[in-house]
Design a protein around this motif. Structure first.
Motif: not given
Ligand code: SF4
Ligand code: SF4
Ligand code: FES
Lengths: 384, 141
Positions: B95-98
């Protein structure tokens, strides 16, 4: 929907307080936990009220959320069953946090009667502190707009731009299944054009109380339900929109680092979070304190190191601990001295992880915390 | 000439299965990359997601959590809980794009020396293609 109609006398708040007085008189409960104006007159505190006369200063719907109600209740009720019957009056997000805490044995619900109220939103704590009087007027206007509602758009000021950003996009501002909020009794104040509010029983306990108080439980008009559902729909759309706007600001390593670059790692957000219940937080433990050599080595290999260190680890780590229970109450954002959009970010991440586990925090005491249970045959896509 | 990138992978390995498999792979002299730094733990459920995150944010190019196959956990249910926590961790990180692809969960039984070799080799290859973890360079991590 079935329930009892209560005639509004003076104001919605006073009507609710009268109801509580009556409950105390009839010994349906022995004590009430409710926000009271503090003596200085410019804030609110949770008070366990035994002496009925104190209820004169009670405000079941204060303009701000000073201490998240579940946090207050867990300090009363985390060491087991209460010996007195206690009635608790809270916003729906506070009740949802109470339900989450009861699942991790932080609140024993046995002698507790949970009463929720339709929530018009809360004002940002910072704005309120700057000017309590003006804020109260503003909040009153928002709250009263439910009563002036003629059914045209914009009549209802609930969750308008003066309220906290997280309240503006809250789609669970109400009780019963519609708000995914398992209180015993819900007080509906939206959509009541005839000068009444509704007491809606939502559990056996809630039904019993209305019986004990000799209130007739009858079929209610659809006004409340219709109005609430209408607003839920609007809020769902707004929530989606806000999250779409939030994404390009926070998603990706660089955005994330920038977002939290102003974080001073004070951990206020964690301290005020009602569902962060651990007595010893990992991030405050010795495990987080490393030798100077460790820091020097990091600084050497990177060329430098920011202090205090590990702010992002703290935030993402917290998400892996509690985002399934985040009920989007906004307490963290109110508490952040650096005005970081903590609640918006946490509830965005929370929404996503809750979706993965098909779990809605606070909705039902029957739904186990997802990390406490498992099925043997599941989630194979994460296995390599 | 540019030096070839050798990934650094942290491997949390359960004592009862995966660690034994690693041992077996070693004594059987199976060839595999030296990218994995093994940390022996008593059960996959010992690993709180925060520990995986900590290695990841500190710049590990990959993190492997490996334990007994479902049903074989020495403590009966540990790996089922570990799997759920890992699902949550993956979801948050994604979700945090990591780079959630840098985090892997694998079940490797005590007798599966060759499987251990294969998991390590494949994961290393995958990480090689992804390149170094950009977090290593960030002064705020
Ligand atoms: S993370 Fe913030 S919004 Fe979510 S429950 Fe905790 S205090 Fe409330
Ligand atoms: S309250 Fe704000 S500044 Fe303090 S740790 Fe949380 S995000 Fe950082
Ligand atoms: S003992 Fe190996 S995973 Fe639990």
């Amino acid at each position: 929907m079935k329930g009892t109609k209560l005639k509004v006398t003076k104001s919605v708040e006073k009507t609710i307080v009268n109801f509580l007085e009556k409950g105390l008189d009839k010994k349906c409960f022995d004590i009430v936990l409710i926000p009271l104006k503090v003596p200085a007159g410019d804030s609110f505190a949770w008070v366990l009220v035994q002496d009925k006369s104190l209820l004169a200063d009670a405000n079941p719907l204060p303009p701000v959320m000073t201490v998240q109600g579940a946090k207050a209740l867990s300090s009363v009720a985390r060491k087991g069953k209460m010996s007195k019957r206690i009635a608790v009056v809270m916003r729906p997000c506070e009740i949802r946090a109470v339900i989450e805490l009861s699942k991790s044995n932080q609140i024993d619900l046995e002698n507790i009667l949970l009463i929720s109220i339709d929530c018009p939103g809360a004002l940002p704590l910072k704005n309120y502190i700057e000017n309590p009087k003006e804020s109260e007027n503003k909040f009153n206007e928002i709250l009263r707009s439910a009563q002036n509602d003629k059914g045209t758009q914009n009549d209802i000021q609930w969750g308008n731009e003066s309220t906290r950003p997280i309240c503006q996009v809250c789609d669970k501002f109400t009780g019963t299944d519609i708000g995914a909020c398992q209180s015993d009794l819900h007080i509906g104040i939206l959509g009541v054009k005839d000068g009444n509010i509704s007491l809606i029983p939502n559990s056996k306990k809630g039904e019993d109380i209305l019986n004990e108080m000799s209130f007739p439980v009858e079929k209610l008009s659809n006004n409340w339900e219709n109005k609430v559902k209408e607003l839920v729909k609007v809020r769902k759309e707004k929530r989606e929109k806000l999250q779409e706007e939030l994404k390009p600001q926070i998603v990706g390593l660089d955005n994330l680092l920038e977002t939290f670059s102003t974080c001073i790692n004070c951990q206020n957000c964690q301290n005020v979070c009602p569902v962060c219940y651990c007595r010893q937080c990992y991030f405050e433990s010795e495990k987080m304190k490393l030798t100077s050599d460790d820091y020097l080595m990091r600084a050497e290999s990177k060329g430098g190191l920011v202090f205090p260190p590990d702010a992002l680890l703290f935030h993402i780590g917290r998400m892996t601990h509690m985002s399934l229970s985040c009920i989007g109450c906004g307490a963290c954002e109110d508490a952040c001295p650096m005005s970081i959009k903590v609640a918006q970010i946490f509830s965005f991440v929370g929404d996503k992880s809750q979706e993965v586990f098909n779990y809605t925090p606070g909705k039902s005491i029957e739904d186990a915390l997802p990390l406490k249970v498992f099925e043997e045959d599941e989630f194979h896509t994460v296995e390599t | 000439m540019e030096k070839e990138f050798t990934p650094k992978i942290v491997g949390f390995c359960c004592n009862w299965c995966t660690y034994a498999a690693a041992d077996l792979a070693g004594t059987s002299k199976l060839k595999m990359p030296s990218s994995l730094a093994v940390i022996r733990v008593m059960c996959s459920s010992r690993i709180d997601p925060t520990l995986i995150l900590r290695a990841f944010l500190r710049g590990a190019d990959g993190v492997l959590l490996a334990g007994c196959h479902p049903g074989d956990c020495h403590y009966e249910k540990g790996n089922y809980y570990a799997r759920r926590r890992f699902v949550l961790l993956k979801s948050v990180v994604e979700t945090l794009g990591l780079d959630s692809e840098r985090l892997q969960l694998s079940w490797i039984g005590a007798s599966e020396g060759p499987r251990f070799q294969q998991v390590v080799t494949k994961f290393t290859e995958k990480i090689k293609k992804m390149g170094p973890n950009p977090m290593l360079e960030k002064i705020s991590l």
